[in-house]
Design an enzyme around this catalytic site. Structure first.
Site, PDB file in Angstrom:
ATOM      1  N   CYS A 149      38.951  31.338  54.037  1.00 35.99           N
ATOM      2  CA  CYS A 149      39.666  32.290  54.892  1.00 35.99           C
ATOM      3  C   CYS A 149      38.901  32.558  56.188  1.00 35.99           C
ATOM      4  CB  CYS A 149      39.932  33.583  54.130  1.00 35.99           C
ATOM      5  SG  CYS A 149      38.529  34.176  53.154  1.00 35.99           S
TER       6      CYS A 149
HETATM    7  N1  NAP Z   1      41.240  35.788  47.769  1.00 31.20           N
HETATM    8  C1  NAP Z   1      41.245  35.224  48.965  1.00 31.20           C
HETATM    9  O1  NAP Z   1      41.520  35.869  49.993  1.00 31.20           O
HETATM   10  C2  NAP Z   1      40.927  33.747  49.095  1.00 31.20           C
HETATM   11  C3  NAP Z   1      41.075  33.158  50.359  1.00 31.20           C
HETATM   12  C4  NAP Z   1      40.793  31.802  50.504  1.00 31.20           C
HETATM   13  C5  NAP Z   1      40.366  31.078  49.408  1.00 31.20           C
HETATM   14  N2  NAP Z   1      40.208  31.673  48.211  1.00 31.20           N
HETATM   15  C6  NAP Z   1      39.741  30.849  47.099  1.00 31.20           C
HETATM   16  O2  NAP Z   1      40.860  30.640  46.225  1.00 31.20           O
HETATM   17  C7  NAP Z   1      40.375  30.555  44.873  1.00 31.20           C
HETATM   18  C8  NAP Z   1      41.107  31.599  44.030  1.00 31.20           C
HETATM   19  O3  NAP Z   1      40.807  32.878  44.562  1.00 31.20           O
HETATM   20  P1  NAP Z   1      41.455  34.211  44.016  1.00 31.20           P
HETATM   21  O4  NAP Z   1      41.064  35.266  44.972  1.00 31.20           O
HETATM   22  O5  NAP Z   1      42.896  33.996  43.710  1.00 31.20           O
HETATM   23  O6  NAP Z   1      40.638  34.378  42.638  1.00 31.20           O
HETATM   24  P2  NAP Z   1      40.981  35.294  41.376  1.00 31.20           P
HETATM   25  O7  NAP Z   1      41.891  36.393  41.795  1.00 31.20           O
HETATM   26  O8  NAP Z   1      39.674  35.650  40.761  1.00 31.20           O
HETATM   27  O9  NAP Z   1      41.783  34.309  40.410  1.00 31.20           O
HETATM   28  C9  NAP Z   1      41.185  33.187  39.830  1.00 31.20           C
HETATM   29  C10 NAP Z   1      42.226  32.506  38.921  1.00 31.20           C
HETATM   30  O10 NAP Z   1      41.620  31.330  38.368  1.00 31.20           O
HETATM   31  C11 NAP Z   1      41.821  31.323  36.948  1.00 31.20           C
HETATM   32  N3  NAP Z   1      40.616  30.691  36.380  1.00 31.20           N
HETATM   33  C12 NAP Z   1      39.333  31.153  36.475  1.00 31.20           C
HETATM   34  N4  NAP Z   1      38.481  30.258  35.917  1.00 31.20           N
HETATM   35  C13 NAP Z   1      39.246  29.219  35.491  1.00 31.20           C
HETATM   36  C14 NAP Z   1      38.944  28.000  34.831  1.00 31.20           C
HETATM   37  N5  NAP Z   1      37.686  27.671  34.507  1.00 31.20           N
HETATM   38  N6  NAP Z   1      39.959  27.166  34.521  1.00 31.20           N
HETATM   39  C15 NAP Z   1      41.246  27.481  34.823  1.00 31.20           C
HETATM   40  N7  NAP Z   1      41.600  28.634  35.471  1.00 31.20           N
HETATM   41  C16 NAP Z   1      40.585  29.491  35.791  1.00 31.20           C
HETATM   42  C17 NAP Z   1      42.024  32.783  36.561  1.00 31.20           C
HETATM   43  O11 NAP Z   1      42.965  32.897  35.500  1.00 31.20           O
HETATM   44  P3  NAP Z   1      42.623  33.015  33.971  1.00 31.20           P
HETATM   45  O12 NAP Z   1      41.267  33.666  33.868  1.00 31.20           O
HETATM   46  O13 NAP Z   1      43.742  33.830  33.431  1.00 31.20           O
HETATM   47  O14 NAP Z   1      42.657  31.585  33.489  1.00 31.20           O
HETATM   48  C18 NAP Z   1      42.728  33.348  37.786  1.00 31.20           C
HETATM   49  O15 NAP Z   1      44.122  33.161  37.696  1.00 31.20           O
HETATM   50  C19 NAP Z   1      38.864  30.783  44.908  1.00 31.20           C
HETATM   51  O16 NAP Z   1      38.220  29.559  44.898  1.00 31.20           O
HETATM   52  C20 NAP Z   1      38.658  31.487  46.245  1.00 31.20           C
HETATM   53  O17 NAP Z   1      37.384  31.253  46.795  1.00 31.20           O
HETATM   54  C21 NAP Z   1      40.483  32.982  48.023  1.00 31.20           C
END
Ligand code: NAP
Length: 349
Positions: A149
């Protein structure tokens, strides 16, 4: 219809993908994973999606991801690179919202993400998913590393200046603020309401993972060696990102010409709005939309002789900073109009 799977559907970028894809005219959502919520209807966890998404979460081992046309990984780093080879072999395209396919420098990836890279050969094939700067590569890619981001704001803010060769590339400064959803939905003390609310702090000042990604990509835009001081802050908003970028001008250029550099660079970009010179873009002017807004300033009354250009950049970290950008990439990869499903007007107030 494009059959879409999402790994990590319970997180913030996952639910944002669901929101965007639920009204996308060319998409059928076929698989959404959660390790913890196997069997729970999506609309039970997210009532905002009642009547729009009628499938249930399934555990990753049960989800029939190889039957999809594209799979988004809205997961922490390390997950996509473990599954990408199998999906690609089955003809499935992969868009990773984490960092597995962003950095081409593997040593740098391993240093910052503290894990070995699981598929260096696939990494070479991956396209970096910042559409405005890498459209052609994304169009033909089978695997995309969606940008971070903060790096999205820094690259789109510095790119026109670096390409024109009018700034000192070795001394770029980025002072950036993110809403709390940038940290994801997992429980952490730092993002509790009583910790993050009514509070404001910098973090990662001596080093942040988004620096090497930004440096690697900015270096492709100039022959000069790029140097970047990047200071992220956590601000008590749910969504939104505001980056204030500073660069020292090294060429004679008036304000109108500076403005024109940006207007020309983004003239045909549906999701980049160059505001009038001297504007103050607000994060809420992008909330829940894929729009990123930019405004230029050049202070002269502060002893700098007007040799500093300030670029203000705002976006919604979950949309242009993550899931909207990923859908923009998907549209390109499947030959659709880039704006399909992404023309939401920002929510205000
Ligand atoms: N938040 C932002 O603004 C943003 C912006 C740009 C990029 N990102 C990137 O996008 C990615 C997701 O971010 P987020 O903010 O959505 O994170 P989050 O809210 O913590 O969600 C992570 C998701 O991944 C799943 N998960 C975790 N470990 C896993 C594994 N080993 N295998 C399969 N599923 C798994 C979790 O579901 P379960 O635990 O239910 O399986 C959950 O649905 C990250 O890499 C982050 O750096 C985020």
């Amino acid at each position: 219809m494009i059959k879409v799977g999402i790994v990590g559907g319970t997180g913030y970028t996952g639910v944002e993908l669901l929101r965007l894809l639920a009204t996308h005219s060319d998409v059928e959502l076929t698989a959404i994973t959660s390790r913890k919520e196997d069997g729970m209807p999506v609309s039970e966890m997210f009532p905002s999606l009642r009547g729009r998404v009628d499938i249930a979460f399934s555990s990753p081992d049960k989800a029939r991801l190889t039957e999809c046309d594209v799979v988004f990984f809205a997961t922490p780093h390390g997950v996509a690179m473990a599954q990408a080879a199998e999906l690609l072999a089955a003809g499935v395209k992969v868009i990773d919202l984490a960092a597995d396919f962003r950095l081409q420098d593997i040593a740098s990836f391993e240093k910052w993400y503290k894990m070995p890279h699981g598929c260096p050969d696939l990494l070479k094939e991956a396209a970096y998913g910042l559409v405005e700067l890498n459209r052609d590569a994304i169009r033909s890619a089978k695997i995309v590393g969606n940008p971070g981001c903060y790096p999205t704001t820094m690259q789109l803010g510095f790119a026109p200046l670096l390409k024109a060769g009018v700034i000192d590339a070795g001394h770029l400064i980025a002072d950036c603020k993110s809403g709390v959803s940038g940290a994801g939905r997992k429980a952490e003390v730092a993002t509790l309401f009583s910790e993050a609310g009514d509070n404001f702090k910098a973090y990662g000042v001596s080093g942040h993972r988004h620096s090497p990604e930004t440096l690697e990509r900015l270096s492709l835009l100039t022959k000069e060696k790029v140097g970047l001081i990047f200071t992220p802050h956590l601000t008590p908003m749910i969504r939104g990102m505001h980056s204030t970028l500073y660069a020292r001008l090294t060429k004679e250029i008036d304000n109108a010409a500076l403005q024109k550099l940006f207007e020309d660079a983004y003239a045909n970009e549906p999701f980049v709005d160059v505001m009038p010179f001297g504007s103050h873009p607000e994060t809420r002017s992008t909330r829940a939309s894929n729009m990123l807004r930019i405004a230029l300033h050049r202070p002269t009354e502060n002893g700098t002789a007007g040799d500093t250009v300030i670029v203000l950049v705002v976006q919604d970290n979950l949309v242009k900073g993550a899931s909207g950008q990923a859908v923009q990439c998907m549209n390109l990869m499947f030959g659709l109009s880039e704006t399909t499903g992404l023309l939401h007007v920002p929510v205000l107030p």
